[in-house]
Design an enzyme around this catalytic site. Sequence first.
Site, PDB file in Angstrom:
ATOM      1  N   ASP A 339       0.852  -1.180   0.000  1.00  0.00           N
ATOM      2  CA  ASP A 339       0.000   0.000   0.000  1.00  0.00           C
ATOM      3  C   ASP A 339       0.894   1.239   0.000  1.00  0.00           C
ATOM      4  OD1 ASP A 339      -2.318   1.688   0.682  1.00  0.00           O
ATOM      5  OD2 ASP A 339      -1.353   1.785   2.646  1.00  0.00           O
ATOM      6  N   ASP A 537      -1.570  -0.557   5.917  1.00  0.00           N
ATOM      7  CA  ASP A 537      -1.779   0.056   7.230  1.00  0.00           C
ATOM      8  C   ASP A 537      -3.232   0.419   7.481  1.00  0.00           C
ATOM      9  OD1 ASP A 537      -1.638   2.097   5.198  1.00  0.00           O
ATOM     10  OD2 ASP A 537      -1.817   3.519   6.852  1.00  0.00           O
ATOM     11  N   ASP A 541      -7.135  -1.479   3.796  1.00  0.00           N
ATOM     12  CA  ASP A 541      -6.255  -2.582   3.418  1.00  0.00           C
ATOM     13  C   ASP A 541      -6.661  -3.894   4.087  1.00  0.00           C
ATOM     14  OD1 ASP A 541      -4.507  -0.931   1.904  1.00  0.00           O
ATOM     15  OD2 ASP A 541      -3.634  -0.214   3.769  1.00  0.00           O
TER      16      ASP A 541
HETATM   17  P1  ADP Z   1      -3.779   4.204   0.162  1.00  0.00           P
HETATM   18  O1  ADP Z   1      -4.390   3.014  -0.471  1.00  0.00           O
HETATM   19  O2  ADP Z   1      -2.681   4.787  -0.672  1.00  0.00           O
HETATM   20  O3  ADP Z   1      -3.327   3.952   1.575  1.00  0.00           O
HETATM   21  P2  ADP Z   1      -6.419   5.140   0.768  1.00  0.00           P
HETATM   22  O4  ADP Z   1      -7.072   4.018   0.026  1.00  0.00           O
HETATM   23  O5  ADP Z   1      -6.479   5.132   2.232  1.00  0.00           O
HETATM   24  O6  ADP Z   1      -4.901   5.324   0.263  1.00  0.00           O
HETATM   25  O7  ADP Z   1      -7.061   6.474   0.268  1.00  0.00           O
HETATM   26  C1  ADP Z   1      -7.234   6.654  -1.116  1.00  0.00           C
HETATM   27  C2  ADP Z   1      -7.671   8.053  -1.406  1.00  0.00           C
HETATM   28  O8  ADP Z   1      -8.984   8.268  -0.872  1.00  0.00           O
HETATM   29  C3  ADP Z   1      -6.802   9.087  -0.767  1.00  0.00           C
HETATM   30  O9  ADP Z   1      -5.694   9.389  -1.564  1.00  0.00           O
HETATM   31  C4  ADP Z   1      -7.770  10.239  -0.661  1.00  0.00           C
HETATM   32  O10 ADP Z   1      -7.850  10.895  -1.897  1.00  0.00           O
HETATM   33  C5  ADP Z   1      -9.109   9.597  -0.397  1.00  0.00           C
HETATM   34  N1  ADP Z   1      -9.429   9.549   1.043  1.00  0.00           N
HETATM   35  C6  ADP Z   1      -9.486   8.454   1.815  1.00  0.00           C
HETATM   36  N2  ADP Z   1      -9.829   8.767   3.090  1.00  0.00           N
HETATM   37  C7  ADP Z   1      -9.970  10.109   3.122  1.00  0.00           C
HETATM   38  C8  ADP Z   1     -10.306  11.046   4.155  1.00  0.00           C
HETATM   39  N3  ADP Z   1     -10.539  10.698   5.412  1.00  0.00           N
HETATM   40  N4  ADP Z   1     -10.357  12.331   3.805  1.00  0.00           N
HETATM   41  C9  ADP Z   1     -10.117  12.713   2.543  1.00  0.00           C
HETATM   42  N5  ADP Z   1      -9.796  11.894   1.555  1.00  0.00           N
HETATM   43  C10 ADP Z   1      -9.725  10.596   1.814  1.00  0.00           C
HETATM   44 MG    MG Z   2      -2.760   3.249   3.538  1.00  0.00          MG
END
Ligand code: ADP
Ligand code: MG
Length: 641
Positions: A339, A537, A541
């Site tokens: 991730d 994390d 995920d």
């Molecule tokens: P990654 O898979 O890289 O860990 P996430 O899946 O957690 O990222 O999040 C993907 C996208 O969703 C983020 O880049 C953001 O654009 C959006 N996002 C997720 N959670 C939030 C939040 N609490 N506030 C704003 N945007 C969010």
């Molecule tokens: Mg993440």
Amino acid sequence: MSANVKEKVQERDRRQEEGIDVAAWFKQHGESVAVIGSGALTLMAWLLSGQSQLSVGLFLLAYIIGGYAKMKEGIITLVKERDLDVNLLMLLAAIGAASIGYWLEGAVLIFIFAVSGVLENYTLAKSYREIASLMDMKPEMAVRLIDGQEHAVKIEELQVKDLVIVKPGERIPADGIVKDGVSFVDQAMITGESVPVEKATGEEVFAGTLNGQGSLIIEVTSSSESTLFSKIIRMVQEAQSEKPASQQFMERFESTYAKSVLGITVVLIMIPPFVFGWSWTEALYRAMVFLVVASPCALVASVMPVILSAISSSARKGVLFKGGAHLEILAEIKAIAVDKTGTLTLGRPQVTDIHAYQGYERNDILRIAGAIEMMSEHPISLALIEKAKEEGIELIRPNQMQSFPGRGVAAEYEGLNWKVGNADFVGSELFDEQTRERINELEKQGKTVIYLTNHEGLAGLFAIKDTIRLEAKETIAQLKNLGIAVVMLTGDREGTARAIADEAGIDEVYAEMLPADKVEKVKEMRQKYGQVAMLGDGVNDAPALATASVGIAMGITGSDVSLETADLVLVHDDLVRLPGAIRTSQKARRVIKQNIVFSLTVIFLLILSNFFQFLTLPLGVIGHEGSTILVILNGLRLLKS
Ligand code: ADP
Ligand code: MG
């Protein structure tokens, strides 16, 4: 509260009072004393062998003291599982030896066998201790609300009537009653059913259960010691079901093998006097030597000491294995899905650009977005809250929110319905040409763009930049060196994802992945590669962590669900420890193979020389027990790896 849940909760409280059974882990001390006693008695009996009655008495005592623990184990297996194990075989052999006058050999057999038992228990206790001290370093925290202000406190410090806020994907820190918010809670930890139960104001929630997508404010009704720590220790303690495949095989093999050995021993006593014209004493003697050397003690000790040593040395380096099975699978992984946010990056992103629309002021949108994000646990929400605080803006939390993992959050605030999240979530049709250009520019710089919208459309835009972990590049390089394919799975946008992937040295990138997409991708990878690990994390995920052959979570940035789901935890978020752990697991697998081949060879050679009547009972005892001790010591080498 239904009767069923009530019972389960009471049961849980009972178990908590009993505490973790430390005594059991250290029962080895009693065994050590018994071993020394039996050794001393054997020595005395041997020195006094002129006075045969006294000497036999002392030998008898040595047998009883030294053999007690093993006999208990053997009898338990016999009675409970109606099965024969090596413990009983060894005792039969010792008694058999004594019956034909070889008291000393029998006593030495029991003595060394007991030493091997102590060595095994030592590894077990050591791995428990390492794990315990590891978890001690990570106190479990809760967020207490005092006059609307959040304070992080240790769970043990929570008191009845305290208000705590539980964000999406977090463990509920103590038993309590919901004061505000609605969410689904997974109570599998208590009820065993992982069907989420809806919780609204006035309803009871239980320590250790997992909060779903909503945020809850809870009044504590009883303080709790049910930390993740105690749970994991208990899990490791109960890890019977998590035995590695090779150990499970060994245990099935042990029972069939033990029965065959016993059968052959009987045949050896009965047949040779008629066929080869041996005397009865000779036949009995050969049969006893056979019983000693054919017993699979070394074979049975081939696996667990290795696994436990590897687990305990990994724990010392901050890698927590939740069971031996995962160690063995980790050695075989061919690919790993990683991730981005919070895993490859620090997960402590900073807001770099802010643009306001609809005539809002910059401070307005920061105040609204910041307030809504107060209810979320995502690294991005922390960035927005931090920024607002830096600018001296006071944030007032909304009453309710919905989190959409991998997308954003929605909440009602000051009478309007708001969304904060990525383009997909808020709807990219809301952006005009000029905004689109701005977004492209920001994403090329590796920044994540987040939008604030209401019923009228785009109200604000934030660019957020996260820094890649120092050791990320090194880790990826080492993984590739081990021949493991590395793939990035992120919920972020393609442009941003590419920028970070390039920095880390990852070629294969899948962007804009929702939690379910990550699961699909991991499934695909399992088809292609076989054993696949997933490192992540976030709440988003967790499903993929469960799908992978080995799920690996980040100890510090990791959300509670991810920690709970994972098979392996990098306790200090130190990525470089992962390739290290993989190397340890591969080494463990090699040592297990060595041990098995070595013990089988020794058994074969000893049986052969006994058949040709070369082998004396003392030599048989030394060869057999010597190989058992060697195998265990070979396993203990991994403590130092
Ligand atoms: P990654 O898979 O890289 O860990 P996430 O899946 O957690 O990222 O999040 C993907 C996208 O969703 C983020 O880049 C953001 O654009 C959006 N996002 C997720 N959670 C939030 C939040 N609490 N506030 C704003 N945007 C969010
Ligand atoms: Mg993440």
